[in-house]
Design a protein around this motif. Structure first.
Motif, mmCIF file in Angstrom:
data_model
loop_
_atom_site.group_PDB
_atom_site.id
_atom_site.type_symbol
_atom_site.label_atom_id
_atom_site.label_comp_id
_atom_site.label_asym_id
_atom_site.label_seq_id
_atom_site.Cartn_x
_atom_site.Cartn_y
_atom_site.Cartn_z
ATOM 1 N N VAL A 1 0.862 -1.181 0.000
ATOM 2 C CA VAL A 1 0.000 0.000 0.000
ATOM 3 C C VAL A 1 0.898 1.230 0.000
ATOM 4 O O VAL A 1 1.774 1.375 0.874
ATOM 5 C CB VAL A 1 -0.928 0.021 1.228
ATOM 6 N N THR A 2 0.695 2.119 -0.955
ATOM 7 C CA THR A 2 1.524 3.315 -1.039
ATOM 8 C C THR A 2 0.658 4.535 -1.306
ATOM 9 O O THR A 2 -0.440 4.436 -1.868
ATOM 10 C CB THR A 2 2.587 3.170 -2.151
ATOM 11 N N GLY A 3 1.180 5.684 -0.907
ATOM 12 C CA GLY A 3 0.429 6.924 -1.034
ATOM 13 C C GLY A 3 0.581 7.601 -2.370
ATOM 14 O O GLY A 3 -0.161 8.556 -2.674
ATOM 15 N N ARG A 4 1.509 7.148 -3.192
ATOM 16 C CA ARG A 4 1.694 7.750 -4.519
ATOM 17 C C ARG A 4 2.481 6.790 -5.395
ATOM 18 O O ARG A 4 3.244 5.958 -4.875
ATOM 19 C CB ARG A 4 2.446 9.078 -4.426
ATOM 20 N N PRO A 5 2.323 6.853 -6.681
ATOM 21 C CA PRO A 5 3.162 6.030 -7.564
ATOM 22 C C PRO A 5 4.625 6.414 -7.382
ATOM 23 O O PRO A 5 4.965 7.605 -7.366
ATOM 24 C CB PRO A 5 2.662 6.365 -8.973
ATOM 25 N N ASN A 6 5.493 5.414 -7.185
ATOM 26 C CA ASN A 6 6.901 5.737 -6.961
ATOM 27 C C ASN A 6 7.800 4.654 -7.546
ATOM 28 O O ASN A 6 7.355 3.609 -8.014
ATOM 29 C CB ASN A 6 7.173 5.915 -5.465
ATOM 30 N N TRP A 7 9.089 4.939 -7.477
ATOM 31 C CA TRP A 7 10.081 4.023 -8.037
ATOM 32 C C TRP A 7 10.201 2.742 -7.202
ATOM 33 O O TRP A 7 10.538 1.692 -7.732
ATOM 34 C CB TRP A 7 11.436 4.715 -8.125
ATOM 35 N N GLU A 8 9.949 2.845 -5.900
ATOM 36 C CA GLU A 8 10.142 1.681 -5.041
ATOM 37 C C GLU A 8 9.228 0.531 -5.457
ATOM 38 O O GLU A 8 9.658 -0.617 -5.534
ATOM 39 C CB GLU A 8 9.879 2.043 -3.576
ATOM 40 N N PHE A 9 7.950 0.863 -5.735
ATOM 41 C CA PHE A 9 7.045 -0.206 -6.140
ATOM 42 C C PHE A 9 7.466 -0.801 -7.475
ATOM 43 O O PHE A 9 7.365 -2.016 -7.676
ATOM 44 C CB PHE A 9 5.610 0.323 -6.237
ATOM 45 N N LYS A 10 7.926 0.008 -8.361
ATOM 46 C CA LYS A 10 8.348 -0.493 -9.673
ATOM 47 C C LYS A 10 9.446 -1.536 -9.530
ATOM 48 O O LYS A 10 9.357 -2.645 -10.076
ATOM 49 C CB LYS A 10 8.820 0.675 -10.534
ATOM 50 N N PHE A 11 10.493 -1.189 -8.767
ATOM 51 C CA PHE A 11 11.617 -2.120 -8.618
ATOM 52 C C PHE A 11 11.247 -3.309 -7.738
ATOM 53 O O PHE A 11 11.673 -4.443 -7.987
ATOM 54 C CB PHE A 11 12.834 -1.392 -8.044
ATOM 55 N N LEU A 12 10.465 -3.058 -6.682
ATOM 56 C CA LEU A 12 10.059 -4.151 -5.806
ATOM 57 C C LEU A 12 9.181 -5.145 -6.561
ATOM 58 O O LEU A 12 9.349 -6.362 -6.433
ATOM 59 C CB LEU A 12 9.312 -3.590 -4.591
ATOM 60 N N ASN A 13 8.279 -4.652 -7.364
ATOM 61 C CA ASN A 13 7.390 -5.515 -8.131
ATOM 62 C C ASN A 13 8.183 -6.360 -9.126
ATOM 63 O O ASN A 13 7.922 -7.561 -9.296
ATOM 64 C CB ASN A 13 6.352 -4.662 -8.855
ATOM 65 N N ARG A 14 9.165 -5.743 -9.790
ATOM 66 C CA ARG A 14 9.980 -6.495 -10.745
ATOM 67 C C ARG A 14 10.817 -7.562 -10.032
ATOM 68 O O ARG A 14 10.983 -8.675 -10.536
ATOM 69 C CB ARG A 14 10.901 -5.543 -11.505
ATOM 70 N N ALA A 15 11.343 -7.225 -8.874
ATOM 71 C CA ALA A 15 12.182 -8.174 -8.137
ATOM 72 C C ALA A 15 11.382 -9.384 -7.685
ATOM 73 O O ALA A 15 11.809 -10.530 -7.862
ATOM 74 C CB ALA A 15 12.826 -7.486 -6.934
ATOM 75 N N LEU A 16 10.203 -9.157 -7.118
ATOM 76 C CA LEU A 16 9.406 -10.266 -6.611
ATOM 77 C C LEU A 16 8.754 -11.063 -7.728
ATOM 78 O O LEU A 16 8.352 -12.212 -7.508
ATOM 79 C CB LEU A 16 8.340 -9.746 -5.649
#
Length: 788
Positions: free
Chosen positions: A323-338
């Motif tokens: 759950v995040t408050g805004r689109p960010n780079w962390e979700f992009k990289f975390l999603n690709r890693a997992l």
């Protein structure tokens, strides 16, 4: 058993004082009669002979009896117990025959004289044992094919079968290598004296033996499983020993070679296999002399050269709600890693627009939605975005209904997730009931919780004095100084070096080199003090050496929580391809740690039944309802599948179905006991349904059973154990060549049923001859020396 000693008793004790008085009087008369005799040895000898004669006659008046006790013939039982396990097939050093052959000779009544001698005084009860005790008419049925030596259980069974009967002792023929005692002395209360006969010599024959195999699992991606094995090598001094690890298909996973130093060497092997898929995996660890089968490298047995081990990597996917408050780079990289980890699935709930202030638009009468959305499509009133609700985007959901109403509000919606990650999101986003639910999710359900750094995380997100703030391993309600906005490098704390999931290399030197190459981070959240019991895994240090916590973890109830204060981890992956791979690996290992111990709706465990000689395993299924409360009305069916002879055509494919019964001590727990008939690995599948017959879930467990390996763990007789048996029970260790003498001495030892015997000493010719001889000798000596 106590050896009895005969004693002297007097039948006419009432005449003691008169007889004593008469003897004293006669002695004085004799002394007075020698008053004129010249002093010398002749006078003294005569006085001594006359005194002995008077004493012998006086004793006859008291009727002395030589009395004692002995076991009543045929009234007492004697148990003869023989070991029938495979361990007695071993040949001692230099022996042409096995230990079992020698035991057969000892127990053959036609060859040994001690058995007929024992049968004259005792009723013999014959037993043989391996995994169970069996009464036999004789010992001709000894085959030495038992898979285990349940010595403790056998002794208890002998005691129970003869309870209330006059059991005088237990004659035990064994090598003492028990498979059901684990080095402990069993309770011998109620047992008669034990008389162990040690079968086998004390010198170890040439043999390789797998003593133990241990497995451990971590979230370390390069070596998720570590297998440590201890091997004893007797008689292989200077020779090489090869250990091989194979999987279920027979494929060689790894191989290592060690040299045995000394005649009784202990070798250690370590393998780090990486299972190709999640769930259960079975491996076979085997050792053999390097160079194969020459006569010089032959062994006493190969039954103890291998073990089967089960490894459970868990069945996925483990679902994590991000759950995040805004689109960010962390979700992009975390999603690709997992996405590269088939066992972890990331579900995203991303806010792309905040809720708008509650003011009224001048729209049409009765209109409650934002008129700016009017005319876009043909959405219904429920589908139209309300002006006071945030705009959320759902990613990787299971279906269109998942997270449709935003962040879960009920246990049934939240508890299916194994972990929750909150990133750059203020506390106001969560309603009070959602915050309380999230706290229960961790403490009661056992889920994982991670908060990432960002502009609206931790104190900046106003989480102090909230249920979510209480989850965190750091204090948020204490005043702290602002963290200067300077570049900081990530350092592993002492606890971080000890956690495999926090490292990306398998040795310290490479890990330090990797860390030195990491780029500095710019965004660090301000935190309070670390809570007691929490562990600092990593710190962020500036150029002057000042450090602040970067990654802190703790246990919270049944679950675990973590705080990652770095808000720009994405910088790490932007450096180069190698750094990007390291960042992805770090995200996967952190996610694996977060969900590692999170319970599922249905869980299955397999534990060996303590002290069971047949290797029985207790299967326990724990079933929970959607609120993760124990489900007492479930039905559980277990399916057990053996996994044997891996890599060969002898794999057993038939499965056994068992019905688990509800536990009487633990709600929501269902149990069944499985007794393996074969050696190898076993896979069990539990299928649970509720009272309506609807499937609740499934769970899997695995274990291995190798009774032969336990039987041949040591080829040296355990004399110390048998000596302890004898000492505690009041018996003794009997040498095989002393059995005849032992059998003859048994009637003179203490037994439950005894007879008293007596022998009249006064009514024997030699007693009269003693008295007469003393008096005649005294008379003859006086006459010879011319004394009056």
């Amino acid at each position: 058993m106590t050896m009895l000693i005969a004693s002297l008793v007097f039948a006419e004790r009432q005449w003691l004082w008169p007889v004593l008085g008469g003897a004293v009087a006669l002695g004085l008369v004799a002394l007075w009669s020698y008053r004129t005799a010249p002093r010398g040895w002749v006078r003294n000898a005569c006085l001594l002979l006359k005194g002995l004669g008077i004493a012998a006659l006086s004793l006859c008046l008291l009727e002395p009896l030589w009395s004692g006790q002995r076991a009543r013939p045929g009234a007492n039982l004697m148990a003869v117990v023989a070991d029938n396990s495979q361990g007695l097939r071993i040949r001692d050093v230099g022996a042409a025959r096995s230990r079992g052959d020698g035991l057969r000779d000892l127990l053959d009544a036609g060859r040994s004289s001690w058995l007929p001698s024992l049968a004259e005084s005792f009723e013999i009860r014959r037993y043989q044992f391996d995994s169970r005790l069996q009464a036999v008419p004789d010992f001709s049925e000894l085959t030495f094919d038992g898979r285990s030596s349940a010595l403790g259980a056998a002794l208890r069974s002998v005691g129970e079968r003869n309870r209330g009967r006059p059991l005088a002792g237990i004659l035990l023929f064994t090598d003492g290598n028990a498979t059901d005692l684990a080095g402990a002395i069993p309770d011998l209360t109620g047992l008669p004296p034990l008389y162990p006969v040690v079968i086998g010599e004390g010198e170890a024959p040439r043999d390789l033996s797998v003593q133990s195999v241990r497995t451990s699992q971590t979230a370390f991606e390069d070596a998720p499983v570590t297998l440590d094995a201890d091997v004893s090598a007797d008689g292989f001094s200077g020779r090489e020993v090869t250990a091989q690890l194979t999987d279920e298909s027979g494929k060689v996973v790894a191989e290592q070679t060690r040299r045995a130093e000394g005649e009784h060497a202990r070798l250690t092997f370590q393998f780090r296999p990486k299972p190709e898929k999640g769930g259960l995996a079975f491996y076979r660890f085997a050792v053999a002399p390097t160079g194969a089968s020459t006569p010089e490298t032959s062994e006493a047995t190969t039954a103890n050269n291998s073990r089967v081990v089960a490894v459970d990597r868990g069945r996925g996917p483990h679902r994590i709600l991000y759950v995040t408050g805004r689109p960010n780079w962390e979700f992009k990289f975390l999603n690709r890693a997992l996405a590269e980890d088939s066992q972890v699935q990331l579900v995203g709930l991303i806010r792309v627009a905040r809720r708008e202030p509650k003011f009224e638009f001048r729209g049409r009468a009765g209109e409650t939605s934002n008129p700016l959305f009017r005319g876009f499509g043909d959405q219904s009133r429920e589908e139209t975005q309300r002006y006071d609700q945030p705009v959320l985007v759902r990613l990787n959901t299971r279906d269109e209904l998942e997270l449709r109403s935003g962040f879960p509000r009920t246990p049934e919606e939240l508890y299916p997730y194994h972990a929750v990650i909150v990133d750059d999101l203020e506390a106001e986003f969560f309603q009070p009931d959602q915050q309380a639910l999230l706290q229960k999710y961790v403490s009661e359900r056992g889920g994982g919780f991670l908060m990432l750094g960002g502009a609206e995380s931790f104190q900046q997100g106003q989480y102090q004095r909230t249920p979510i703030g209480d989850l965190l391993p750091v204090y948020l309600d204490r005043r702290t100084d602002a963290v200067p906005a300077v570049p900081r490098r990530l350092l592993l704390a002492r606890e971080g070096w000890l956690q495999a999931w926090a490292r990306l290399r398998d040795n310290e030197a490479d890990e330090r080199v990797r860390r030195e190459a990491m780029p500095p981070f710019q965004v660090i959240n301000r935190l309070g003090e670390v809570k007691p019991g929490a562990s600092v895994i990593a710190t962020a240090a500036d150029a002057s050496g000042g450090e602040v916590p970067a990654l802190v973890v703790q246990r919270y109830g049944r679950g675990r929580t973590a705080a990652l204060t770095v808000g720009d981890v994405w910088r790490w992956g932007m450096q180069n391809a190698e750094s990007h791979a390291d960042m992805d690996k770090a995200w996967r290992q952190l996610a694996r740690w977060l969900v590692a111990e999170v319970p599922d709706t249905v869980e299955l465990s397999a534990e060996p039944v303590a002290g069971d000689p047949n290797g029985a395993v207790r299967l326990q299924a724990r079933v929970r309802d959607p609120k993760f409360q124990p489900l007492d009305t479930a039905g559980v069916v277990l399916e057990v599948q053996p996994v044997l002879a891996m890599g060969s055509d002898a794999v057993v494919t038939n499965a056994l179905r068992l019905s688990a019964e509800a536990s009487v001590t633990e709600p929501g727990t269902y149990e069944a006991v499985y007794v393996p008939r074969l050696t190898g690995g076993f896979r069990a599948l539990a299928q649970a349904t509720n009272s309506a017959g609807v499937a609740v879930g499934t769970a899997e467990a695995g274990w291995s059973t190798d009774l032969a390996a336990e039987e041949f763990r040591s080829l040296v007789p355990n004399r110390a154990l048998l000596e302890e048996f004898a000492r505690k029970s009041g018996g003794e260790v009997i040498r095989a060549d002393r059995l005849d003498a032992f059998a003859k001495s048994l009637p003179q030892r203490q037994a439950p049923v005894m007879d008293t015997w007596s022998f009249p000493l006064w009514h024997t010719p030699w007693m009269f001859a003693l008295a007469l001889g003393c008096l005649v000798s005294e008379w003859g000596l006086r006459r010879w020396k011319g004394m009056p």
